[in-house]
Design an enzyme around this catalytic site. Structure first.
Site, mmCIF file in Angstrom:
data_model
loop_
_atom_site.group_PDB
_atom_site.id
_atom_site.type_symbol
_atom_site.label_atom_id
_atom_site.label_comp_id
_atom_site.label_asym_id
_atom_site.label_seq_id
_atom_site.Cartn_x
_atom_site.Cartn_y
_atom_site.Cartn_z
ATOM 1 N N LYS A 1 -5.338 -8.847 11.782
ATOM 2 C CA LYS A 1 -5.330 -7.408 11.541
ATOM 3 C C LYS A 1 -6.729 -6.971 11.141
ATOM 4 O O LYS A 1 -7.268 -7.434 10.133
ATOM 5 C CB LYS A 1 -4.323 -7.089 10.441
ATOM 6 C CG LYS A 1 -4.257 -5.606 10.107
ATOM 7 C CD LYS A 1 -3.162 -5.324 9.096
ATOM 8 C CE LYS A 1 -3.167 -3.875 8.691
ATOM 9 N NZ LYS A 1 -2.192 -3.599 7.631
ATOM 10 N N TYR B 36 4.888 3.593 18.968
ATOM 11 C CA TYR B 36 5.506 4.902 18.717
ATOM 12 C C TYR B 36 5.992 5.539 20.016
ATOM 13 O O TYR B 36 6.731 6.514 19.981
ATOM 14 C CB TYR B 36 4.497 5.805 17.993
ATOM 15 C CG TYR B 36 3.999 5.191 16.703
ATOM 16 C CD1 TYR B 36 4.775 5.239 15.546
ATOM 17 C CD2 TYR B 36 2.779 4.514 16.645
ATOM 18 C CE1 TYR B 36 4.343 4.644 14.368
ATOM 19 C CE2 TYR B 36 2.330 3.912 15.480
ATOM 20 C CZ TYR B 36 3.123 3.976 14.342
ATOM 21 O OH TYR B 36 2.698 3.380 13.185
ATOM 22 N N CYS C 268 -3.359 -2.705 -0.646
ATOM 23 C CA CYS C 268 -2.269 -3.561 -0.165
ATOM 24 C C CYS C 268 -1.890 -4.663 -1.153
ATOM 25 O O CYS C 268 -1.128 -5.576 -0.807
ATOM 26 C CB CYS C 268 -2.639 -4.150 1.194
ATOM 27 S SG CYS C 268 -2.964 -2.889 2.441
ATOM 28 N N GLU D 258 -7.433 -17.139 11.517
ATOM 29 C CA GLU D 258 -6.346 -16.406 10.852
ATOM 30 C C GLU D 258 -4.995 -16.789 11.457
ATOM 31 O O GLU D 258 -4.011 -16.995 10.740
ATOM 32 C CB GLU D 258 -6.557 -14.894 10.991
ATOM 33 C CG GLU D 258 -7.553 -14.306 9.998
ATOM 34 C CD GLU D 258 -6.977 -14.225 8.591
ATOM 35 O OE1 GLU D 258 -5.795 -14.579 8.388
ATOM 36 O OE2 GLU D 258 -7.727 -13.819 7.682
ATOM 37 N N SER E 192 -1.179 3.845 15.287
ATOM 38 C CA SER E 192 -1.075 5.301 15.212
ATOM 39 C C SER E 192 -2.211 6.029 15.926
ATOM 40 O O SER E 192 -1.975 6.975 16.679
ATOM 41 C CB SER E 192 -1.004 5.720 13.745
ATOM 42 O OG SER E 192 -2.126 5.242 13.028
ATOM 43 N N CYS F 64 0.801 -1.240 0.000
ATOM 44 C CA CYS F 64 0.000 0.000 0.000
ATOM 45 C C CYS F 64 0.828 1.281 0.000
ATOM 46 O O CYS F 64 0.363 2.311 -0.479
ATOM 47 C CB CYS F 64 -0.990 0.000 1.162
ATOM 48 S SG CYS F 64 -0.239 -0.259 2.777
ATOM 49 N N ARG G 2 -1.860 6.542 7.910
ATOM 50 C CA ARG G 2 -2.013 6.722 6.460
ATOM 51 C C ARG G 2 -1.518 8.083 6.024
ATOM 52 O O ARG G 2 -1.053 8.247 4.897
ATOM 53 C CB ARG G 2 -3.446 6.426 6.052
ATOM 54 C CG ARG G 2 -3.727 4.930 6.269
ATOM 55 C CD ARG G 2 -5.088 4.489 5.818
ATOM 56 N NE ARG G 2 -5.278 3.079 6.218
ATOM 57 C CZ ARG G 2 -6.441 2.463 6.206
ATOM 58 N NH1 ARG G 2 -7.532 3.117 5.808
ATOM 59 N NH2 ARG G 2 -6.530 1.203 6.555
ATOM 60 N N ARG H 111 -10.396 -1.162 2.985
ATOM 61 C CA ARG H 111 -9.628 -2.402 3.078
ATOM 62 C C ARG H 111 -10.463 -3.568 3.620
ATOM 63 O O ARG H 111 -9.914 -4.574 4.056
ATOM 64 C CB ARG H 111 -8.415 -2.191 3.986
ATOM 65 C CG ARG H 111 -7.464 -1.099 3.524
ATOM 66 C CD ARG H 111 -6.045 -1.404 3.977
ATOM 67 N NE ARG H 111 -5.186 -0.246 4.090
ATOM 68 C CZ ARG H 111 -4.687 0.448 3.075
ATOM 69 N NH1 ARG H 111 -5.000 0.121 1.838
ATOM 70 N NH2 ARG H 111 -3.887 1.460 3.290
ATOM 71 N N LYS I 11 -3.447 -6.636 15.786
ATOM 72 C CA LYS I 11 -3.414 -5.210 15.466
ATOM 73 C C LYS I 11 -4.810 -4.729 15.133
ATOM 74 O O LYS I 11 -5.488 -5.395 14.339
ATOM 75 C CB LYS I 11 -2.487 -5.029 14.268
ATOM 76 C CG LYS I 11 -2.418 -3.633 13.738
ATOM 77 C CD LYS I 11 -1.433 -3.561 12.623
ATOM 78 C CE LYS I 11 -1.556 -2.200 11.968
ATOM 79 N NZ LYS I 11 -1.271 -2.236 10.575
HETATM 80 C C1 PBG Z 1 0.166 -1.357 5.951
HETATM 81 C C2 PBG Z 1 0.134 -1.051 7.393
HETATM 82 C C3 PBG Z 1 -0.776 -0.246 8.108
HETATM 83 C C4 PBG Z 1 -0.303 -0.196 9.414
HETATM 84 C C5 PBG Z 1 0.835 -0.991 9.479
HETATM 85 N N1 PBG Z 1 1.090 -1.523 8.228
HETATM 86 C C6 PBG Z 1 -1.944 0.526 7.669
HETATM 87 C C7 PBG Z 1 -3.104 -0.078 7.042
HETATM 88 O O1 PBG Z 1 -3.251 -1.309 6.958
HETATM 89 O O2 PBG Z 1 -3.926 0.697 6.591
HETATM 90 C C8 PBG Z 1 -0.944 0.591 10.522
HETATM 91 C C9 PBG Z 1 -0.029 1.095 11.565
HETATM 92 C C10 PBG Z 1 -0.569 2.182 12.412
HETATM 93 O O3 PBG Z 1 -1.719 2.639 12.295
HETATM 94 O O4 PBG Z 1 0.220 2.631 13.257
HETATM 95 N N2 PBG Z 1 -0.657 -2.389 5.543
HETATM 96 ZN ZN ZN Z 2 -0.890 -2.372 3.295
#
Ligand code: PBG
Ligand code: ZN
Length: 326
Positions: free
Chosen positions: A195, A313, A130, A233, A274, A122, A205, A217, A248
């Site tokens: 995830k 972070y 992705c 999964e 994030s 992505c 993003r 997604r 996650k």
């Molecule tokens: C990419 C990815 C994402 C995150 C980690 N790898 C974003 C998404 O899937 O949209 C998110 C990390 C975060 O929000 O800190 N696939």
């Molecule tokens: Zn991705």
């Protein structure tokens, strides 16, 4: 035994007793720090929704990597912002791509720091999905081949571990096979096994410039309402050869983390994403919460729920606070 024979407060009455009966601990060894590597030079741009986190060109990434290593944090996970994006995410698997160059620079300058790479398309596709698109949706099987090439190019550049985050079916097996066929059988895979399609990724993003240009997604990331599906999964990724499995986001999914801890004996990681970071930073900046206290409570919650590894972070701050506590 009930009150008054039993008094729960007896073993809470002083710090020594509290230390002696503490069930969960947090260590700097548990932490992984995410970094955003941007193409170019002289770039150090703070992400507006993530105070303290920057898009940086390689020389700044290397400087921060030294700081991270100096704090005793064992590993970083890298995300790339390439010079150009296209429909098939070519930079993701180019031997001179942004991540490949960043890995080489860190490994040259800070060899003691473990480098994990996020394996996904992505950040490198112009449509922001992705995988590659066919008939308006991500084509699973065609994407697998590119993910395998991407992971292989990362380890050729020196990555110590790869972390696929795309949520395509079969990607762990595809990556495992590609690495094994090319002499990288010793490199572990930490799979983003569970995830969810989450609003908490919003600030990321902006940081990775990876917002999907159409749709969302949900055809590949999980429905937040599902719990049993998380076990399926995880089982699939373990079967395919994952060495570490990840949940996650973190805070809204602590029940899932505990489910996996109870079900599997593999090392377990959690991604404190994030949006979770932004909420704490925003509230702390307003003086509404005590940042150190809330962050440390959040970290211990991940450990208590079953995480061995916390991708966060906050890692540099946590490392400093742990040091102060002695
Ligand atoms: C990419 C990815 C994402 C995150 C980690 N790898 C974003 C998404 O899937 O949209 C998110 C990390 C975060 O929000 O800190 N696939
Ligand atoms: Zn991705």
């Amino acid at each position: 035994m009930f009150f008054p024979q039993f008094r729960a407060r007896r073993i809470r009455g002083n710090e020594t007793f509290r230390r002696m009966v503490r069930e969960t601990t947090l260590s700097v060894n548990d932490l992984v720090y995410p970094m955003f590597s941007a193409f170019g030079t002289g770039i150090r741009k703070e992400i507006s929704s993530m105070p303290g986190i920057f898009q940086q060109s390689i020389e700044h990434i290397v400087a921060e990597a030294k700081e991270v290593h100096g704090l005793g944090i064992p590993a970083v996970i890298l995300f790339g912002i390439p010079e150009t994006k296209d429909a098939v995410g070519s930079d993701a698997y180019s031997d001179t791509g942004i991540i490949q160059e960043t890995i080489r620079a860190i490994k040259r300058e800070v060899p003691g720091l473990t480098v994990i790479t996020d394996v996904c398309m992505c950040e490198y596709t112009d449509h922001g999905h992705c995988g590659i698109i066919k008939d308006g949706d991500v084509d699973n099987d065609a994407t697998l081949e590119l993910l395998a090439r991407e992971a292989l190019s990362h380890v050729k550049a020196g990555a110590d571990m790869v972390a696929p985050s795309d949520m395509m079916d079969g990607r762990v097996a595809a990556i495992r096979e590609a690495m094994d066929d090319n002499g990288f059988d010793a490199i572990p895979i930490m799979s983003y096994a569970v995830k969810y399609a989450s609003g908490y990724y919003g600030p990321f993003r902006e940081a990775a410039e990876s917002t999907p240009q159409f749709g969302d997604r949900r055809s590949y990331q999980m429905d937040p309402a599902n719990r049993l599906e998380a076990l399926r999964e995880a089982a699939a990724d373990i079967e395919e050869g994952a060495d570490i499995i990840m949940v996650k986001p973190g805070l809204a999914y602590l029940d899932i983390l505990r489910d996996l801890r109870n079900e599997y004996n593999l090392p377990l990681a959690v991604y404190n994403v994030s949006g979770e970071y932004s909420m704490i930073k925003g509230a702390a900046a307003n003086g509404w919460i005590d940042e150190e206290r809330v962050v440390m409570e959040t970290m211990i919650a991940f450990k208590r729920a079953g995480a061995d590894i916390i991708i966060t972070y906050h890692a540099k701050d946590v490392a400093r606070w742990l040091k102060q506590q002695g």
